[in-house]
Write an enzyme that holds these catalytic residues in place. Sequence first.
Site, PDB file in Angstrom:
ATOM      1  N   ASN A  82       0.798  -1.230   0.000  1.00 53.46           N
ATOM      2  CA  ASN A  82       0.000   0.000   0.000  1.00 53.46           C
ATOM      3  C   ASN A  82       0.827   1.275   0.000  1.00 53.46           C
ATOM      4  OD1 ASN A  82      -2.228  -1.582  -0.159  1.00 53.46           O
ATOM      5  ND2 ASN A  82      -2.837  -1.349   1.975  1.00 53.46           N
ATOM      6  N   ARG A  95      -2.619 -11.331  -3.872  1.00 52.96           N
ATOM      7  CA  ARG A  95      -2.650  -9.895  -4.154  1.00 52.96           C
ATOM      8  C   ARG A  95      -1.792  -9.126  -3.164  1.00 52.96           C
ATOM      9  NH1 ARG A  95      -8.524  -7.577  -5.198  1.00 52.96           N
ATOM     10  NH2 ARG A  95      -7.123  -5.803  -5.442  1.00 52.96           N
TER      11      ARG A  95
HETATM   12  C1  EPZ Z   1      -6.809   1.889   1.811  1.00 56.70           C
HETATM   13  O1  EPZ Z   1      -7.990   1.716   1.092  1.00 56.70           O
HETATM   14  C2  EPZ Z   1      -6.067   0.565   1.721  1.00 56.70           C
HETATM   15  N1  EPZ Z   1      -5.771   0.258   0.318  1.00 56.70           N
HETATM   16  C3  EPZ Z   1      -6.919  -0.534   2.348  1.00 56.70           C
HETATM   17  O2  EPZ Z   1      -6.134  -1.725   2.327  1.00 56.70           O
HETATM   18  C4  EPZ Z   1      -7.209  -0.163   3.800  1.00 56.70           C
HETATM   19  O3  EPZ Z   1      -8.046  -1.146   4.371  1.00 56.70           O
HETATM   20  C5  EPZ Z   1      -7.894   1.213   3.862  1.00 56.70           C
HETATM   21  O4  EPZ Z   1      -7.075   2.193   3.194  1.00 56.70           O
HETATM   22  C6  EPZ Z   1      -8.117   1.691   5.289  1.00 56.70           C
HETATM   23  O5  EPZ Z   1      -6.904   1.725   5.969  1.00 56.70           O
HETATM   24  C7  EPZ Z   1      -4.726   0.858  -0.273  1.00 56.70           C
HETATM   25  O6  EPZ Z   1      -4.030   1.654   0.322  1.00 56.70           O
HETATM   26  C8  EPZ Z   1      -4.462   0.471  -1.707  1.00 56.70           C
HETATM   27  P1  EPZ Z   1     -10.260   4.538   2.510  1.00 56.70           P
HETATM   28  P2  EPZ Z   1      -8.879   3.009   0.678  1.00 56.70           P
HETATM   29  O7  EPZ Z   1     -10.593   5.435   1.384  1.00 56.70           O
HETATM   30  O8  EPZ Z   1      -8.047   4.194   0.540  1.00 56.70           O
HETATM   31  C9  EPZ Z   1     -14.548   5.997   3.590  1.00 56.70           C
HETATM   32  C10 EPZ Z   1      -5.687  -3.995   1.954  1.00 56.70           C
HETATM   33  O9  EPZ Z   1      -6.114  -4.963   2.579  1.00 56.70           O
HETATM   34  N2  EPZ Z   1     -14.504   6.827   2.374  1.00 56.70           N
HETATM   35  O10 EPZ Z   1      -9.217   4.936   3.473  1.00 56.70           O
HETATM   36  O11 EPZ Z   1      -9.738   2.622  -0.481  1.00 56.70           O
HETATM   37  C11 EPZ Z   1     -14.686   4.509   3.245  1.00 56.70           C
HETATM   38  O12 EPZ Z   1     -16.039   4.167   3.052  1.00 56.70           O
HETATM   39  C12 EPZ Z   1      -6.615  -2.853   1.571  1.00 56.70           C
HETATM   40  O13 EPZ Z   1      -4.483  -3.844   1.612  1.00 56.70           O
HETATM   41  C13 EPZ Z   1     -15.576   7.652   2.085  1.00 56.70           C
HETATM   42  O14 EPZ Z   1     -16.541   7.700   2.842  1.00 56.70           O
HETATM   43  O15 EPZ Z   1      -9.802   3.138   1.934  1.00 56.70           O
HETATM   44  C14 EPZ Z   1     -14.114   3.845   4.468  1.00 56.70           C
HETATM   45  O16 EPZ Z   1     -15.110   3.747   5.460  1.00 56.70           O
HETATM   46  C15 EPZ Z   1      -8.066  -3.208   1.869  1.00 56.70           C
HETATM   47  N3  EPZ Z   1     -15.545   8.403   0.942  1.00 56.70           N
HETATM   48  C16 EPZ Z   1     -13.054   4.833   4.958  1.00 56.70           C
HETATM   49  O17 EPZ Z   1     -13.304   6.078   4.283  1.00 56.70           O
HETATM   50  C17 EPZ Z   1     -14.477   8.390   0.092  1.00 56.70           C
HETATM   51  O18 EPZ Z   1     -14.494   9.128  -0.922  1.00 56.70           O
HETATM   52  C18 EPZ Z   1     -11.659   4.410   4.656  1.00 56.70           C
HETATM   53  O19 EPZ Z   1     -11.597   4.167   3.280  1.00 56.70           O
HETATM   54  C19 EPZ Z   1     -13.390   7.551   0.398  1.00 56.70           C
HETATM   55  C20 EPZ Z   1     -13.419   6.776   1.546  1.00 56.70           C
END
Ligand code: EPZ
Length: 418
Positions: free
Chosen positions: A23, A395
């Site tokens: 990540n 992955r």
């Molecule tokens: C990153 O995902 C990671 N992926 C995820 O890892 C990780 O679980 C997650 O962050 C949380 O730490 C990568 O870095 C590639 P978020 P991301 O946007 O960025 C809400 C793994 O296992 N949100 O931080 O997609 C969302 O619903 C993966 O390696 C909004 O509401 O996650 C969630 O509740 C899985 N609106 C929270 O934020 C938005 O526009 C965190 O999501 C964006 C997000």
Amino acid sequence: MDKIVIQGGKPLRGEMTISGAKNAALPILAATLLSPEPQHLKNVPKLVDITTIKRLLEKIGASITEEDNGCTIQIKNIENNEAPYSWVKTMRATILVLGPLLARCGEAHVSLPGGCAIGARPIQLHLTGLKKMGAEITIEHGMIHAKAAKLKGASIYLEAPTVTGTENLMMAATLAEGTTILENAACEPEITDLAHYLNACGAQIIGAGSDRIIIHGVPSLSGTTYEVMPDRIEAGTFMLAASITLGDLHLKNLRPSDMVSIIEKLREIGSKIVEEKDSLRVIGKEIHAVDLKTLPYPGLPTDMQAQFMALMSVADGSSVITETIFESRFNHCAELRRMGAQIKVEGNHAMIKGVPYLSGAPVMASDLRASASLILAGLVAQDETEVLRIYHLDRGYEAIEQKLSQVGASIQRLKGTA
Ligand code: EPZ
């Protein structure tokens, strides 16, 4: 499809080397779009998701030379500014090319990522932020169409501490005119690593790792040589492998300072942890039942929740795990129950009653970290566990069965079976 077969009950002992962080490598690879100069990246993990984004970057115009511990990548010109659904559906993180593409060439067409097994995964905060920087954004037939002759610095408040949202906007802001301030930014170490890489290319980013990041736009970015940070979630997963098997593992090439919440929680559970500068020694002793709650960094990472649930399944009492980040990240519970775990899910809480032992069974992986949870359960279960659909595992974990068998696990991959 491949499967992994484990004969449980063997304490793990020996040394393991942690790979580069998936990540951190993903946003850093996306960020190479921002410069026409060669980028020499080290400690890039060999993972399916990393291969996916490299192939996408090559379609966009990158030339990539693989090296033994990383790669050299150069995108002299943008030949194609589209990331179609066929790419995005295999990996949501391709959304990370949106900001850099827009900043580099003023136009980007990226498929809207759908949800996934752990939640709806919205990205509206990415788009709202880019609009505040002057981008015109329309969505048609599931595609994001973004245009901006020149992005402008803006002050952006993020309603949720989105990791990839923070990364997308930080990357876009590096080439914007003026200064961008990201308020309520996510603080994960992978964001700091991306900022370090960008600053090494000449960007001016201050405050990454805090919830307020300031980016002063610059006209262009140069090339650099950069080593990706170690993967704190792979390291955390192997720490729990030592705890659950009552083993003794020396984990090398990691940063304990990125993992304080995991270290402290494991000490509370009863494991002995000796910290050194870039390594940890983890000795499994008792497995006490403790409550856990996932939180944005520096809280306990949601990416470790499933793994801790496997550990609590064999703890000496009852515990409650609360998942506050994603709305459906309990897919591993049903499979752990097939192995004898006693888990009851109500909303975003899972109540676990520790059992003296798990029994091996055929189980099905549903997402990346759920797969890791089933591997941990198989390491401690009696008899044989088969983990199916391990393409999820590939992955995010590099050569996991080799790494685990080198420390005494009886684990093998059977190719092309069920
Ligand atoms: C990153 O995902 C990671 N992926 C995820 O890892 C990780 O679980 C997650 O962050 C949380 O730490 C990568 O870095 C590639 P978020 P991301 O946007 O960025 C809400 C793994 O296992 N949100 O931080 O997609 C969302 O619903 C993966 O390696 C909004 O509401 O996650 C969630 O509740 C899985 N609106 C929270 O934020 C938005 O526009 C965190 O999501 C964006 C997000």
